[in-house]
Design an enzyme around this catalytic site. Structure first.
Site, PDB file in Angstrom:
ATOM      1  N   GLN A   1      32.850 -18.511 -53.388  1.00  0.00           N
ATOM      2  CA  GLN A   1      32.806 -19.371 -54.565  1.00  0.00           C
ATOM      3  C   GLN A   1      34.101 -19.330 -55.370  1.00  0.00           C
ATOM      4  OE1 GLN A   1      27.994 -18.582 -55.032  1.00  0.00           O
ATOM      5  NE2 GLN A   1      29.168 -19.066 -56.874  1.00  0.00           N
TER       6      GLN A   1
ATOM      7  N   HIS B   1      32.933 -24.516 -53.551  1.00  0.00           N
ATOM      8  CA  HIS B   1      32.092 -23.422 -53.044  1.00  0.00           C
ATOM      9  C   HIS B   1      31.746 -23.722 -51.585  1.00  0.00           C
ATOM     10  CE1 HIS B   1      31.962 -21.961 -56.999  1.00  0.00           C
ATOM     11  NE2 HIS B   1      30.698 -22.162 -57.332  1.00  0.00           N
TER      12      HIS B   1
ATOM     13  N   CYS C   1      25.355 -24.250 -59.040  1.00  0.00           N
ATOM     14  CA  CYS C   1      26.430 -24.785 -58.191  1.00  0.00           C
ATOM     15  C   CYS C   1      26.440 -24.159 -56.800  1.00  0.00           C
ATOM     16  CB  CYS C   1      27.787 -24.580 -58.868  1.00  0.00           C
ATOM     17  SG  CYS C   1      28.143 -22.872 -59.341  1.00  0.00           S
TER      18      CYS C   1
ATOM     19  N   GLY D   1      34.005 -21.664 -61.098  1.00  0.00           N
ATOM     20  CA  GLY D   1      32.587 -21.393 -61.326  1.00  0.00           C
ATOM     21  C   GLY D   1      32.353 -20.321 -62.373  1.00  0.00           C
TER      22      GLY D   1
END
Length: 358
Positions: free
Chosen positions: A184, A251, A158, A188
């Protein structure tokens, strides 16, 4: 069009929930199986996720009463019921590899969100708008393994979703070096603010293995298929720093880039906004209408405002300016659990279907 029958492995986790949500009323895929750990097996999906459903929309009606199967124990039964599984498993990498390979050997297409197979030589790491030609690795994979219908394809980490498309869009200007710092979101890590209180009023300057993935995985995504095998890209060289920040989703990447050719600001922005999307004419259901958007505003993109651009499948870019060391710098944003996880995997499966691999 006959819909493909789909299963979700690891369906009760955060990414699994995102798959369940995004596949609601999908025009090509009919989700008929949800599978998870022995702890959830035998329950209805609604019971299995009670008290831990984290997606902003409600549990889709189609999924509520599905009985959760066990990923390994019920493998034969699942394989008979589906054409395709999405893998959102959360376990050791060796076990994930084994499970995904076993499903593929039973004539099931496996499209994985996991990192376990990203460095398996004959497994494509797909960002459909960036490297759709890597789908040809499936032919090699099937030849190597004796699979007729089964396959494994994965999506990349990601953290790289926002800046790798920009590198690709600038390909003709010979990108040489990239320095990137990612901020981020906590999803995540599979977390919410309730389960991750230490992130409040805080930035954590370490995410295990994330910087290595952010530097190396682009080399596979940007690589070329030559003589039946994938040759990794040698440029640009990438240096990454990855931070965990108190945002729920999205992100953002502060990126500096050195190009081999001198270009103007207009040429840079034109390359991004007029990127020739190689899958545009396929009209895949999950594909964004406009893949990359550039903001002229000095304070955009912002995580909260822009992460859902194109239903979370688009990339947003802004703050392009001169960099005194590498030449140019910009900020790019992607939604980590949609574009960077479930949505990216679903788009990959759509490409595989459109190209006749499923």
């Amino acid at each position: 069009m006959n819909k493909l029958k789909v299963g979700i492995l690891g369906a009760t986790g955060m990414v699994g929930q995102r798959f369940v949500s995004l596949l609601d009323k999908h025009p090509w895929f009919d989700t008929v199986v949800v599978a998870a750990s022995p702890k959830s097996a035998g329950k209805t999906y609604e019971e299995a996720v009670k008290g831990r459903w984290v997606i902003e929309t409600k549990i889709p009606e189609y999924a509520r009463k599905l009985i959760v199967k066990e990923v390994e124990k019920d493998m034969e039964e699942v394989a008979r019921e589906v054409d395709l599984v999405f893998s959102a498993l959360d376990m050791g990498k060796d076990l994930i590899k084994k499970i995904e390979e076993n499903y593929a050997s039973k004539n099931v297409a496996v499209v994985s969100n996991n990192s376990a197979h990203r460095w398996t030589e004959d497994v494509p790491v797909m960002m459909p708008e960036v490297n759709p030609d890597h789908i040809k690795l499936v032919d090699m994979q099937r030849k190597n393994r004796g699979w007729k219908k089964g396959l494994i394809a994965v999506k990349p980490n990601c953290s790289i979703q926002s800046y790798v498309p920009i590198i690709k869009a600038l390909e003709k200007y010979n990108p040489r070096k990239v320095e990137v710092t990612t901020a981020q979101a906590i999803s995540g890590a599979g977390k919410t603010f309730d389960t991750f209180p230490e992130i409040l009023d805080n930035v954590i300057p370490f995410i295990k293995n994330e910087e290595e993935k952010s530097e190396k995985e682009p080399m596979k995504v940007l690589g070329k298929i030559e003589k039946g095998r994938l040759v990794l890209a040698q440029n640009p060289r990438i240096s990454a720093t990855c931070l965990r920040v108190p945002a729920i989703d999205g992100h953002i990447a502060s990126t500096s880039i050195e190009l081999g050719k001198d270009i103007t600001e207009k040429e840079f922005i034109d390359a991004i906004t007029n990127y020739s999307n190689p899958i545009a004419k396929l009209n895949l259901p999950s594909a964004p209408k406009h893949f990359i958007k550039y903001f002229n505003e000095e304070d955009r993109p912002q995580t909260k405002l822009d992460r859902n651009y194109e239903k979370g499948m688009g990339i947003t870019v802004g703050r392009l300016r001169k960099d005194p060391i590498l030449g140019w710098k910009f900020v790019a944003l992607s939604h980590n659990t949609i574009r960077g996880a479930a949505g990216g995997a679903i788009l990959t499966a759509e490409l595989l279907k459109a190209k006749g691999y499923i």
